[in-house]
Each structure stands twice: as structure tokens, then as C-alpha cells.
Design a protein around this motif. Structure first.
Motif: not given
Length: 347
Positions: A35, A52, A22
Motif C-alpha cells: 500500500a 493498495a 504497489v
């Protein structure tokens, strides 16, 4: 990009890899959102966002909306149709004007001001899809999409290694114990000295390699490690994916995965049956031809490939597969393959 690829081959658990990606993807591609998550293809499709940034995309509410409209998600529809395990930009898959009118967009993505995603789906288990994506508040540029496409094979390999080796970090502190001995794990210094080897790993090396030095690795395995290290170390462009070593013997195959840290290499050894014998599926309510086709489905063959092997048309294969799914009372070829593997292992 090279630093990004090299970083993928460090040993991590799936959870740690998602967290790493991420942040790493946002550095690689200057995007607003990144994400990572999964899609469960069991009796009902279930989407789950694991990591995320920003964290709003990892909420139960967001996951519930995406799950409800999974069949309308551009990437999921594209993957179901093509089985292409490569990053794809949503704006390349359908007219954005059409997607912007969809319930999925208006309930899930409009509140986040997202206009486009470039995402990757791939199998990480018989009933599990892994997903990773980068989003922008505008159409994702071609250059960003091309970068992501080029690293797709490395991301797939990194996730598969992480799922296979979720217990890998245990070996740094384990030198004995039942759990350690049951795993096919080897730790090697960079000079090639074995510092730890489980009894399971020793058994597999003796089974699949005819000759082995008393205190070292079989020549074939040692040479493969050396080549793999050199390719990654000397690369000046995106290197080829670091694929496992596969050795077949007497109807079985050994898969050896290599992971690296600055001062050590880790080998993870897995034994698999090379192929399913259709005769091993006699417990399933299928005809002989259907058992043949299901065996190839479980081996990952596509309908056209099965048709070539059996000398029939892909359409005929598709018809047989419909009967197989009906006979097994399942909805997907993935679920049918899982039943085939279970039946074969019980035979």
C-alpha cells in the motif's frame, strides 16, 4: 533489485509512481499486501491510502480508522521520535503482543489478518508525509526487511522527483506556450543534443553557470549527467541514490534533477534561497534567538545540530522551540518552518 531501482528513475507523476510501486514491491518482496499513501500534518493529522493491493486497504473506512489512531501507529510514533526516513518493521519497534492488543490493530488490521508491516515514512512537502509499506499475515522475515531498507533512499528520491515533476509528461507534447516557458525544463537526447529548453531553464543556466556552449549544456552539468547515467547503467549491486546536482551562487542555490527514459533524459531545474536570514523573520512574534533557531529548523537542522551551531545545549534548543510553537500558535516544527518560509519570501 537492480531492475527495481532502475525503474524508479523513470519520469512519473506521484499517482503513477504509487501505482507502479504497489505492484513492483509485491514482486520484489513476496508479500501479501502492498500500500502507498500519505499523512497530512496540518491542523489535524489525516491519513489517506492512495493505492493498495488488495484494494480494501484504500477504502475511506480504513483511512478513518488509521487517522483516528495515528498517534498509536508504530511507524508514525517511531518517525516522530527519530525522523528516520527508512523502512522499519513494526515487529522491531514494539512487542507484537502489545500491538496486537491495541484498538488500532483490532479495528484496522485484524479484519485483514495482517500481523506485521514493513513501512517507510518521509517528508514530501512541509506538511506532508509520504508512506509506502508491505504487509504479511506473519512476521516479516529479516531478509525482506533488509531488502526494503537498502532501497529506502531510492524510494524517497523517486517520490520527491515525482512530486517536483508532476507536469513532466506535458513536455513531450509542448513546444511552446506560457505554461511551458514558465517551467525550468530541458529535454536531451542520449547523445547530449538539447531537443527542448524552456526560457526559465535558459535563465537559470545563465545565472548559475559562468560559461555555457552556444548549443549545449555547461560542462559541469554535462559531466554530472554522464556520471549519473554510467553509475546506474553499470551497477551490479544496489547503487547509491541518484542525487540532484546543487549549485550555489549569491545566496541562492540551483537544484537540478535528472530523470531518464529509454531515448531521452529530462532535467528539471529549481531555484531556492540557500538559507533564511533570521532578520527576514522580524514579522513573526519571536525574539532574535528564537528567529535564529527557527531559521535553522526551516533549513532542516535537528536540535543537536542547532545546539552545536549556536553553542547551546539541545535541551535549550528544545525549550526555545517550545516557545516558538506557542508564539506562532502551531503544534509542530513543520508548521513553524512553513510560517518561516512564508515570512522570508514576503520580506
Amino acid at each position: 533489485m537492480l531492475e527495481f531501482v532502475r525503474g524508479l528513475y523513470q519520469p512519473r507523476t506521484p499517482e503513477a509512481l504509487r501505482e507502479h510501486l504497489v505492484s513492483a514491491l509485491r514482486e520484489l518482496v513476496s508479500g501479501g499486501i502492498a500500500a502507498s499513501g500519505s499523512v497530512d500534518l496540518g491542523t489535524a493529522v489525516q491519513a489517506r491510502t492512495a493505492r493498495a493491493d488488495p484494494p480494501e486497504f484504500a477504502s475511506p473506512e480504513f483511512d478513518a480508522i488509521v487517522t483516528r489512531y495515528a498517534s498509536e501507529t508504530p511507524m508514525f510514533v517511531h518517525f516522530e521520535r527519530t525522523r528516520t526516513e527508512q523502512f522499519a518493521r513494526w515487529s522491531d519497534l514494539l512487542p507484537m503482543s502489545q500491538f496486537l492488543r491495541s484498538a488500532l490493530y483490532n479495528e484496522a488490521y485484524r479484519p485483514m489478518a495482517v500481523r506485521d508491516w514493513c513501512s517507510l515514512l518521509f517528508y514530501c512537502g512541509l506538511n506532508q508525509l509520504e508512506g509506502i509499506g508491505v504487509a504479511l499475515h506473519k512476521q516479516i522475515p529479516d531478509a525482506h526487511r533488509d531488502i526494503l531498507v537498502s532501497i529506502s533512499p531510492h524510494l524517497r528520491q523517486a517520490f520527491r522527483l515525482a512530486h517536483t515533476n508532476s507536469a513532466l509528461f506535458e513536455i513531450a507534447s509542448m513546444s511552446s506556450g506560457a505554461n511551458c516557458r514558465e517551467r525550468g525544463l530541458i529535454v536531451i537526447d542520449l547523445d547530449g543534443t538539447i531537443t527542448m529548453e524552456t526560457s526559465s531553464a535558459n535563465r537559470l543556466l545563465e545565472k548559475f553557470f559562468s560559461k555555457r556552449p552556444v548549443r549545449g549544456l555547461p560542462d559541469q552539468l554535462a559531466q554530472w549527467i554522464s556520471r549519473s547515467d554510467e553509475i546506474l547503467r553499470k551497477a551490479t549491486d544496489v547503487p547509491d541514490v541518484q542525487r540532484p546536482l546543487v549549485v550555489a551562487r549569491e545566496g541562492n542555490r540551483l537544484t537540478v534533477h535528472l530523470l531518464s527514459k529509454p531515448q531521452q533524459n529530462f532535467l528539471v531545474l529549481e531555484e531556492h534561497r540557500s538559507a533564511i536570514d533570521p532578520a527576514a523573520l522580524e514579522s513573526l512574534p519571536l525574539t532574535r534567538r528564537e528567529s535564529e533557531i527557527l531559521a535553522y529548523v526551516a533549513a532542516g537542522k535537528t536540535n543537536p545540530e542547532i545546539g552545536i551551531i549556536l553553542g547551546i545545549s539541545p535541551r535549550t534548543v528544545s525549550k526555545h522551540l517550545e516557545h516558538i510553537l506557542d508564539g506562532l500558535c502551531v503544534d509542530t516544527r513543520t508548521a513553524a518552518a512553513a510560517m518561516a518560509l512564508e515570512a522570508a519570501n514576503s520580506a
